[in-house]
Design a protein around this motif. Structure first.
Motif, mmCIF file in Angstrom:
data_model
loop_
_atom_site.group_PDB
_atom_site.id
_atom_site.type_symbol
_atom_site.label_atom_id
_atom_site.label_comp_id
_atom_site.label_asym_id
_atom_site.label_seq_id
_atom_site.Cartn_x
_atom_site.Cartn_y
_atom_site.Cartn_z
ATOM 1 N N ALA A 67 0.712 -1.201 0.196
ATOM 2 C CA ALA A 67 -0.028 -0.152 -0.062
ATOM 3 C C ALA A 67 0.910 1.148 -0.270
ATOM 4 C CB ALA A 67 -0.709 0.004 1.233
ATOM 5 N N LEU A 68 1.826 1.222 0.676
ATOM 6 C CA LEU A 68 2.772 2.352 0.575
ATOM 7 C C LEU A 68 3.477 2.476 -0.308
ATOM 8 C CD1 LEU A 68 4.067 4.765 2.293
ATOM 9 C CD2 LEU A 68 5.744 3.250 3.422
ATOM 10 N N ALA A 69 4.114 1.677 -0.842
ATOM 11 C CA ALA A 69 4.771 1.671 -2.394
ATOM 12 C C ALA A 69 3.746 2.060 -3.384
ATOM 13 C CB ALA A 69 5.366 0.329 -2.713
ATOM 14 N N ALA A 70 2.564 1.901 -3.432
ATOM 15 C CA ALA A 70 1.623 2.137 -4.247
ATOM 16 C C ALA A 70 1.336 3.678 -4.283
ATOM 17 C CB ALA A 70 0.335 1.261 -4.215
ATOM 18 N N ALA A 71 1.200 4.135 -3.135
ATOM 19 C CA ALA A 71 1.181 5.764 -2.891
ATOM 20 C C ALA A 71 2.268 6.511 -3.325
ATOM 21 C CB ALA A 71 0.848 5.975 -1.366
ATOM 22 N N VAL A 72 3.493 5.795 -3.464
ATOM 23 C CA VAL A 72 4.842 6.488 -3.859
ATOM 24 C C VAL A 72 4.547 6.413 -5.369
ATOM 25 C CG1 VAL A 72 7.251 6.404 -4.087
ATOM 26 C CG2 VAL A 72 6.002 6.103 -1.801
ATOM 27 N N ASP A 73 4.419 5.287 -5.770
ATOM 28 C CA ASP A 73 4.341 5.129 -7.492
ATOM 29 C C ASP A 73 3.352 5.787 -7.915
ATOM 30 O OD1 ASP A 73 5.440 3.761 -9.566
ATOM 31 O OD2 ASP A 73 3.527 2.645 -9.702
ATOM 32 N N GLU A 74 1.989 5.676 -7.436
ATOM 33 C CA GLU A 74 1.095 6.366 -8.081
ATOM 34 C C GLU A 74 1.005 8.099 -8.148
ATOM 35 O OE1 GLU A 74 -2.247 4.952 -5.833
ATOM 36 O OE2 GLU A 74 -2.119 3.127 -6.799
ATOM 37 N N ASN A 75 2.193 8.410 -7.560
ATOM 38 C CA ASN A 75 2.425 9.889 -7.527
ATOM 39 C C ASN A 75 3.670 10.173 -8.033
ATOM 40 O OD1 ASN A 75 -0.063 11.445 -6.023
ATOM 41 N ND2 ASN A 75 0.498 9.671 -4.707
ATOM 42 N N GLY A 76 4.175 9.190 -8.666
ATOM 43 C CA GLY A 76 5.290 9.590 -9.500
ATOM 44 C C GLY A 76 6.702 9.514 -8.647
ATOM 45 N N GLY A 77 6.465 9.003 -7.370
ATOM 46 C CA GLY A 77 7.694 8.981 -6.557
ATOM 47 C C GLY A 77 8.722 7.922 -6.972
ATOM 48 N N ASN A 78 9.814 7.898 -6.130
ATOM 49 C CA ASN A 78 10.878 6.755 -6.282
ATOM 50 C C ASN A 78 11.156 6.590 -4.808
ATOM 51 O OD1 ASN A 78 12.886 5.180 -7.405
ATOM 52 N ND2 ASN A 78 14.489 6.746 -7.125
ATOM 53 N N TRP A 79 11.013 4.954 -4.640
ATOM 54 C CA TRP A 79 11.473 4.460 -3.354
ATOM 55 C C TRP A 79 13.135 4.212 -3.316
ATOM 56 C CZ3 TRP A 79 7.682 2.207 -0.216
ATOM 57 C CH2 TRP A 79 8.329 1.180 0.855
ATOM 58 N N VAL A 80 13.709 5.318 -2.584
ATOM 59 C CA VAL A 80 14.992 5.152 -2.673
ATOM 60 C C VAL A 80 15.749 4.381 -1.500
ATOM 61 C CG1 VAL A 80 17.184 6.805 -2.550
ATOM 62 C CG2 VAL A 80 15.003 7.615 -3.371
ATOM 63 N N ASP A 81 15.504 4.308 -0.496
ATOM 64 C CA ASP A 81 15.842 3.577 0.553
ATOM 65 C C ASP A 81 15.067 3.304 1.815
ATOM 66 O OD1 ASP A 81 18.071 2.098 2.163
ATOM 67 O OD2 ASP A 81 19.187 3.874 2.345
ATOM 68 N N SER A 82 15.024 2.190 2.576
ATOM 69 C CA SER A 82 14.347 1.897 3.617
ATOM 70 C C SER A 82 15.013 0.877 4.359
ATOM 71 C CB SER A 82 12.872 1.123 2.862
ATOM 72 O OG SER A 82 13.127 -0.004 2.332
ATOM 73 N N GLN A 83 14.140 0.878 5.541
ATOM 74 C CA GLN A 83 14.381 -0.163 6.545
ATOM 75 C C GLN A 83 13.187 -0.490 7.334
ATOM 76 O OE1 GLN A 83 17.654 0.824 9.337
ATOM 77 N NE2 GLN A 83 18.868 1.676 7.664
ATOM 78 N N LEU A 84 12.788 -1.661 7.216
ATOM 79 C CA LEU A 84 11.435 -2.167 7.783
ATOM 80 C C LEU A 84 11.684 -3.183 8.788
ATOM 81 C CD1 LEU A 84 10.057 -2.417 4.261
ATOM 82 C CD2 LEU A 84 9.839 -0.355 5.716
ATOM 83 N N ALA A 85 10.559 -3.347 9.858
ATOM 84 C CA ALA A 85 10.887 -4.309 10.633
ATOM 85 C C ALA A 85 9.550 -4.560 11.322
ATOM 86 C CB ALA A 85 11.746 -3.873 11.969
ATOM 87 N N LEU A 86 9.472 -5.756 12.090
ATOM 88 C CA LEU A 86 8.436 -6.210 12.691
ATOM 89 C C LEU A 86 8.863 -6.450 14.226
ATOM 90 C CD1 LEU A 86 5.396 -7.317 12.845
ATOM 91 C CD2 LEU A 86 6.297 -9.631 12.418
#
Length: 174
Positions: A19-38
């Motif tokens: 969902a977050l990736a879609a919000a970035v992509d749908e607005n022409g954004g580029n996912w540059v770097d991330s750190q994700l955890a549970l």
């Protein structure tokens, strides 16, 4: 392009990152770097994205919708002016010892006293072998101040290791 650092948190469930990736992509954004955890049933992440100037408004409006639709709270902050490549020497820190309160504070205070910056930190607890209680273990990427050498930080950490009775390793990164 405007660079944003997003912080996201929500109850873990399938589809949060999508969902977050879609919000970035749908607005022409580029996912540059991330750190994700549970952690403890919560999904948490920090993400760097670049968004075209003309799409910033729509992008920022899309983020609160994620909380409503998938339960993901997202905060966007414009990246700091100091963003860029680290300038000092990088070191890898590994700590292992009996778990007790204050360990992270002691180690990070020693690092700060030497002007070091923590670029990354991961910590966890686990059962000690043969019923020896809980162990605390941490790995960190540490960056020294520009022009500093590692002698001061090694001395400060060795003193902490003796006080905390932990094994502490500090090595140059490759």
């Amino acid at each position: 392009m405007t660079t944003y650092v997003l912080t996201a948190i929500g109850d873990d469930r399938p589809g949060l990152v999508a969902a977050l990736a879609a919000a970035v992509d749908e607005n022409g954004g580029n996912w540059v770097d991330s750190q994700l955890a549970l952690l403890a049933g919560k999904f948490a992440g920090i993400v760097q994205v670049d968004v075209p100037e003309g799409n910033v408004g729509a992008f920022l409006e899309a983020l609160p919708v994620l909380a409503e639709e998938v339960g993901l709270e997202v905060e966007a902050n414009v990246a700091g002016a100091g963003a860029g490549s680290p300038t000092g020497e990088s070191l890898r820190l590994h700590l292992l010892g009996q778990d007790r309160t204050g360990m992270v504070r002691e180690v990070t205070s020693a690092l700060t006293s030497q002007g070091a910056t923590i670029d990354g930190l991961r910590s966890w607890t686990r059962e000690a072998p043969e019923g020896g209680g809980m162990l605390f273990e941490a790995e960190a990427e540490v960056r020294l101040a520009a022009g500093a050498d590692d002698d001061g930080i090694r001395e400060a950490l060795e003193q902490i290791a003796a006080e905390l009775m932990v094994d502490l390793e500090l090595d140059a990164t490759d």
